[in-house]
Design a protein around this motif. Structure first.
Motif, PDB file in Angstrom:
ATOM      1  N   SER A 147      14.376 -12.779  -9.070  1.00  0.00           N
ATOM      2  CA  SER A 147      15.081 -12.513  -7.822  1.00  0.00           C
ATOM      3  C   SER A 147      14.266 -11.634  -6.877  1.00  0.00           C
ATOM      4  CB  SER A 147      16.419 -11.821  -8.113  1.00  0.00           C
ATOM      5  OG  SER A 147      17.253 -12.636  -8.903  1.00  0.00           O
ATOM      6  N   PHE A 148      13.120 -11.153  -7.346  1.00  0.00           N
ATOM      7  CA  PHE A 148      12.295 -10.250  -6.551  1.00  0.00           C
ATOM      8  C   PHE A 148      10.904 -10.852  -6.375  1.00  0.00           C
ATOM      9  CE2 PHE A 148      15.569  -7.781  -8.503  1.00  0.00           C
ATOM     10  CZ  PHE A 148      15.886  -6.780  -7.603  1.00  0.00           C
ATOM     11  N   SER A 149      10.323 -10.632  -5.212  1.00  0.00           N
ATOM     12  CA  SER A 149       8.972 -11.110  -4.954  1.00  0.00           C
ATOM     13  C   SER A 149       8.202 -10.038  -4.203  1.00  0.00           C
ATOM     14  CB  SER A 149       8.996 -12.397  -4.126  1.00  0.00           C
ATOM     15  OG  SER A 149       9.601 -12.166  -2.864  1.00  0.00           O
ATOM     16  N   ASP A 150       6.873 -10.161  -4.214  1.00  0.00           N
ATOM     17  CA  ASP A 150       6.032  -9.222  -3.478  1.00  0.00           C
ATOM     18  C   ASP A 150       6.012  -9.659  -2.014  1.00  0.00           C
ATOM     19  OD1 ASP A 150       5.657  -8.408  -6.023  1.00  0.00           O
ATOM     20  OD2 ASP A 150       3.494  -8.702  -6.076  1.00  0.00           O
ATOM     21  N   ALA A 151       7.063  -9.288  -1.294  1.00  0.00           N
ATOM     22  CA  ALA A 151       7.274  -9.834   0.046  1.00  0.00           C
ATOM     23  C   ALA A 151       6.671  -8.996   1.155  1.00  0.00           C
ATOM     24  CB  ALA A 151       8.775 -10.005   0.296  1.00  0.00           C
ATOM     25  N   LEU A 152       6.250  -7.769   0.861  1.00  0.00           N
ATOM     26  CA  LEU A 152       5.810  -6.861   1.912  1.00  0.00           C
ATOM     27  C   LEU A 152       4.294  -6.907   2.098  1.00  0.00           C
ATOM     28  CD1 LEU A 152       8.019  -3.747   1.085  1.00  0.00           C
ATOM     29  CD2 LEU A 152       8.452  -5.524   2.782  1.00  0.00           C
ATOM     30  N   SER A 153       3.875  -6.900   3.340  1.00  0.00           N
ATOM     31  CA  SER A 153       2.450  -6.861   3.658  1.00  0.00           C
ATOM     32  C   SER A 153       1.939  -5.426   3.588  1.00  0.00           C
ATOM     33  CB  SER A 153       2.209  -7.421   5.064  1.00  0.00           C
ATOM     34  OG  SER A 153       2.754  -6.538   6.041  1.00  0.00           O
ATOM     35  N   LEU A 154       0.638  -5.291   3.679  1.00  0.00           N
ATOM     36  CA  LEU A 154       0.028  -3.961   3.669  1.00  0.00           C
ATOM     37  C   LEU A 154       0.513  -3.143   4.871  1.00  0.00           C
ATOM     38  CD1 LEU A 154      -1.988  -2.190   2.097  1.00  0.00           C
ATOM     39  CD2 LEU A 154      -3.785  -3.085   3.585  1.00  0.00           C
ATOM     40  N   ASP A 155       0.600  -3.773   6.036  1.00  0.00           N
ATOM     41  CA  ASP A 155       1.058  -3.055   7.226  1.00  0.00           C
ATOM     42  C   ASP A 155       2.524  -2.640   7.090  1.00  0.00           C
ATOM     43  OD1 ASP A 155      -1.352  -3.112   8.517  1.00  0.00           O
ATOM     44  OD2 ASP A 155      -0.918  -4.920   9.678  1.00  0.00           O
ATOM     45  N   PHE A 159      -1.240  -4.686  -7.246  1.00  0.00           N
ATOM     46  CA  PHE A 159      -0.761  -4.918  -5.882  1.00  0.00           C
ATOM     47  C   PHE A 159      -1.824  -5.647  -5.077  1.00  0.00           C
ATOM     48  CE2 PHE A 159      -0.422  -3.006  -1.481  1.00  0.00           C
ATOM     49  CZ  PHE A 159       0.651  -3.795  -1.080  1.00  0.00           C
ATOM     50  N   ASP A 160      -1.463  -6.819  -4.564  1.00  0.00           N
ATOM     51  CA  ASP A 160      -2.414  -7.669  -3.842  1.00  0.00           C
ATOM     52  C   ASP A 160      -1.644  -8.418  -2.763  1.00  0.00           C
ATOM     53  OD1 ASP A 160      -4.665  -9.037  -3.079  1.00  0.00           O
ATOM     54  OD2 ASP A 160      -4.559 -10.501  -4.699  1.00  0.00           O
ATOM     55  N   PRO A 161      -1.373  -7.752  -1.645  1.00  0.00           N
ATOM     56  CA  PRO A 161      -0.473  -8.321  -0.644  1.00  0.00           C
ATOM     57  C   PRO A 161      -1.080  -9.510   0.086  1.00  0.00           C
ATOM     58  CG  PRO A 161      -1.509  -6.357   0.223  1.00  0.00           C
ATOM     59  CD  PRO A 161      -1.940  -6.470  -1.217  1.00  0.00           C
ATOM     60  N   GLN A 162      -0.219 -10.318   0.656  1.00  0.00           N
ATOM     61  CA  GLN A 162      -0.618 -11.406   1.534  1.00  0.00           C
ATOM     62  C   GLN A 162      -0.269 -11.027   2.986  1.00  0.00           C
ATOM     63  OE1 GLN A 162      -2.343 -13.925   0.699  1.00  0.00           O
ATOM     64  NE2 GLN A 162      -2.182 -13.938  -1.536  1.00  0.00           N
ATOM     65  N   PRO A 163      -1.127 -11.262   3.956  1.00  0.00           N
ATOM     66  CA  PRO A 163      -2.455 -11.834   3.760  1.00  0.00           C
ATOM     67  C   PRO A 163      -3.387 -10.860   3.045  1.00  0.00           C
ATOM     68  CG  PRO A 163      -2.177 -11.100   6.015  1.00  0.00           C
ATOM     69  CD  PRO A 163      -0.827 -10.964   5.362  1.00  0.00           C
ATOM     70  N   ARG A 164      -4.327 -11.396   2.300  1.00  0.00           N
ATOM     71  CA  ARG A 164      -5.208 -10.560   1.500  1.00  0.00           C
ATOM     72  C   ARG A 164      -6.011  -9.611   2.391  1.00  0.00           C
ATOM     73  NH1 ARG A 164      -6.789 -11.274  -3.597  1.00  0.00           N
ATOM     74  NH2 ARG A 164      -5.876 -13.364  -3.599  1.00  0.00           N
ATOM     75  N   GLU A 207      -8.984  -6.652   3.101  1.00  0.00           N
ATOM     76  CA  GLU A 207     -10.296  -6.251   2.610  1.00  0.00           C
ATOM     77  C   GLU A 207     -10.185  -4.902   1.913  1.00  0.00           C
ATOM     78  OE1 GLU A 207     -13.187  -6.257   5.664  1.00  0.00           O
ATOM     79  OE2 GLU A 207     -12.933  -8.379   6.173  1.00  0.00           O
ATOM     80  N   GLY A 208     -11.047  -4.686   0.951  1.00  0.00           N
ATOM     81  CA  GLY A 208     -11.037  -3.416   0.241  1.00  0.00           C
ATOM     82  C   GLY A 208      -9.910  -3.349  -0.776  1.00  0.00           C
ATOM     83  N   ASP A 209      -9.558  -2.144  -1.151  1.00  0.00           N
ATOM     84  CA  ASP A 209      -8.554  -1.894  -2.180  1.00  0.00           C
ATOM     85  C   ASP A 209      -7.228  -1.575  -1.486  1.00  0.00           C
ATOM     86  OD1 ASP A 209      -6.905  -0.787  -4.172  1.00  0.00           O
ATOM     87  OD2 ASP A 209      -8.624  -0.016  -5.288  1.00  0.00           O
ATOM     88  N   PRO A 210      -6.222  -2.470  -1.540  1.00  0.00           N
ATOM     89  CA  PRO A 210      -4.966  -2.214  -0.822  1.00  0.00           C
ATOM     90  C   PRO A 210      -4.203  -1.003  -1.343  1.00  0.00           C
ATOM     91  CG  PRO A 210      -4.765  -4.154  -2.222  1.00  0.00           C
ATOM     92  CD  PRO A 210      -6.208  -3.781  -2.213  1.00  0.00           C
ATOM     93  N   LEU A 211      -4.266  -0.745  -2.646  1.00  0.00           N
ATOM     94  CA  LEU A 211      -3.605   0.441  -3.182  1.00  0.00           C
ATOM     95  C   LEU A 211      -4.260   1.703  -2.629  1.00  0.00           C
ATOM     96  CD1 LEU A 211      -1.647   1.922  -5.030  1.00  0.00           C
ATOM     97  CD2 LEU A 211      -3.255   1.532  -6.932  1.00  0.00           C
ATOM     98  N   ALA A 212      -5.587   1.709  -2.566  1.00  0.00           N
ATOM     99  CA  ALA A 212      -6.294   2.861  -2.006  1.00  0.00           C
ATOM    100  C   ALA A 212      -5.905   3.072  -0.544  1.00  0.00           C
ATOM    101  CB  ALA A 212      -7.804   2.664  -2.129  1.00  0.00           C
ATOM    102  N   ALA A 213      -5.685   1.983   0.180  1.00  0.00           N
ATOM    103  CA  ALA A 213      -5.302   2.095   1.590  1.00  0.00           C
ATOM    104  C   ALA A 213      -3.942   2.782   1.732  1.00  0.00           C
ATOM    105  CB  ALA A 213      -5.267   0.711   2.226  1.00  0.00           C
TER     106      ALA A 213
END
Length: 484
Positions: free
Chosen positions: A146-154, A181-186, A188-194
């Motif tokens: 029932s849950f998905s990784d729906a949120l973008s990095l922004d 954690f690997d959001p779409q759109p992909r 650059e770099g490490d999204p967790l670090a961001a």
């Protein structure tokens, strides 16, 4: 002199702020706060002035002399020594803590402001429910699909900004496994670090809650460079074979130990998290010793709480009363031995207490959680309750939802309480106990927590205690979650 014991005389004592603690001005509450792993201590002006001089180079007399320049008429000889002496109890300094009289706690702040709602203190950002482990007591939803990784990095950046604007001082990145954690759109770099960099730039104390299965030295370096201050690594057991079986992943235990050593070598604070259940409770002392050997700043021994995946496996997980009492004694002995060298946090099991714990220190009082698809929850387990949770980022900010959303108001305070909670003299301390546990055991989130001896449903817990004396069945492992 023992590292865990302050000197009898302070003449030669050189108090020093703990290496993982920092002072931050909270612009929402208009006060300074000391931030360290899993804790916020609000400082009075005098406490702030004292602790800023505790750098390990000044004696008590030298601290008083420096303060005399700023406060020529203050009774410093009477005030500073007892403040420094009492610093020992809560580890706000190297082996000491702030005097209660010099600290404004969140509960005291609530009282000073009457019934006014305080800002949220901490946020758990559950970035993804994907995880390489399959622990049978996982806090993630049982209906993972029932849950998905729906949120973008922004969108996550916007959530962090809104949380900071609302007053959040502690930000924990969790999951599942946040390293995945690997959001779409992909990006650059490490999204967790961001995201860590964003939270740190807003002054938040940054925490990573991880299985450490994919945490190597290179990743640790990137995250530390981004501003990560504290890493919490879950440990399933002291025996690698049993640990890997409990987590459902071969080689996981060895990787956890390697990652833990790399974290402390990098100079970051390390916590070891352990869920105590029938398979681990007898090894409490050994688990504490393992954390100590890894250089951990703290170990959290959390007795398994029966809802979600743990409810599915209650018969296999719930320890006996004798086992729980033995674990409690081991934790107390470790606290006495270690002092402030390593904080030992032991969470008493609900099923063997007569009164429930103040779960999350009260519904919607200090904590909030954001799920991978943006649902804003008062606690990580609330997803199981039949409530409509708002999503962020959205039309209303986190601050607005914290104050006004129906889901946060549902069990906030005491007005919602039925009997026996409504007339109980403990209602302002335990807040009725755990709403998720009440729902899991009775089907009604508004009923008194059955862990309480006063609850009309307490027989459910008594029967579970009896069942714990029987031979345990096998643990059903959590399903993998791969949805995006």
């Amino acid at each position: 002199m023992s590292e865990a014991t302050p000197p009898t005389s302070q003449a030669e004592w050189l108090p020093r702020r703990a290496p993982h603690a920092r002072v931050f001005f909270d612009s929402v509450r208009k006060t300074h706060a000391l931030l360290d792993p899993e804790r916020v201590i609000f400082l009075s002006p005098s406490a702030r002035a004292i602790i800023e001089l505790c750098d390990g180079t000044r004696t008590t007399h030298e601290i008083i002399a420096r303060l005399r320049e700023r406060f020529p008429n203050a009774p410093l000889e009477a005030d500073v020594p007892p403040t420094l002496a009492s610093l020992h109890a809560r580890s706000a300094l190297d082996y000491s803590t702030l005097a209660p009289s010099a600290v404004v706690t969140e509960r005291e702040r609530d009282g000073a402001h009457g019934s006014r709602l305080s800002p949220p203190l901490a946020m758990t950002a559950e970035l993804t429910y994907r995880c390489p482990l399959r622990c049978g007591y996982c806090s993630n939803p049982t209906d993972l699909d029932s849950f998905s990784d729906a949120l973008s990095l922004d969108q996550w950046r916007a959530i962090i900004d809104q949380a900071a604007d609302a007053g959040v001082l502690q930000c924990s990145f969790s999951g599942g496994e946040p390293l995945l954690f690997d959001p779409q759109p992909r990006a650059e770099g490490d999204p967790l670090a961001a995201l860590i960099e964003r939270a740190r730039s807003r002054g938040m104390y940054t925490n990573l809650i991880t299985s450490a299965f994919a945490l190597d030295e290179a990743r640790i370096e990137r995250l530390a460079h981004a501003g990560l201050e504290h890493v919490q690594i879950s440990v399933q057991h002291t025996d690698s074979t049993i640990a890997d079986a409990l987590g459902g992943a071969k080689g996981a235990h060895a990787q956890k130990l390697s990652a833990a050593r790399a974290v402390t070598a990098r100079g970051m604070a390390l916590s070891i998290n352990v869920v105590l259940h029938r398979e681990t409770v007898a090894h409490t002392s050994a688990l504490i010793e393992l954390a100590e050997s890894l250089g951990a700043a703290r170990i959290e021994l959390a007795s398994v709480q029966s809802h979600g995946w743990a409810m599915k496996n209650r018969a296999a997980l719930l320890p006996t009363r004798a086992q729980s009492e033995s674990a409690s004694r081991a934790a107390r002995a470790a606290r006495a031995r270690l002092g402030s060298k390593m904080r030992v946090v032991y969470v008493v099991p609900d099923y063997f207490a007569d009164r429930p714990k103040p779960c999350m220190d009260g519904w919607g009082r200090k904590f909030l959680t954001v799920t991978p698809d943006g649902r804003l929850l008062p606690c990580p387990g609330a997803h199981a309750l039949p409530l409509a949770f708002d999503r962020v980022p959205g039309e209303r900010t986190i601050e607005e939802l914290w104050r006004e959303s129906a889901s946060f108001e549902a069990f906030r305070g005491t007005a919602w309480m039925p009997e026996p909670c409504a007339s109980c003299d403990e209602r302002d301390r335990d807040f009725g106990g755990c709403r998720c546990q009440a729902f899991a055991l009775t089907g009604d989130a508004a009923r008194a927590d059955p862990a309480c001896a006063k609850s009309p449903d307490h027989a459910i817990v008594l029967r579970a205690r009896e069942e714990s004396e029987r031979e345990a069945p096998l643990i059903e492992l959590r399903r993998y979650h791969r949805s995006r």
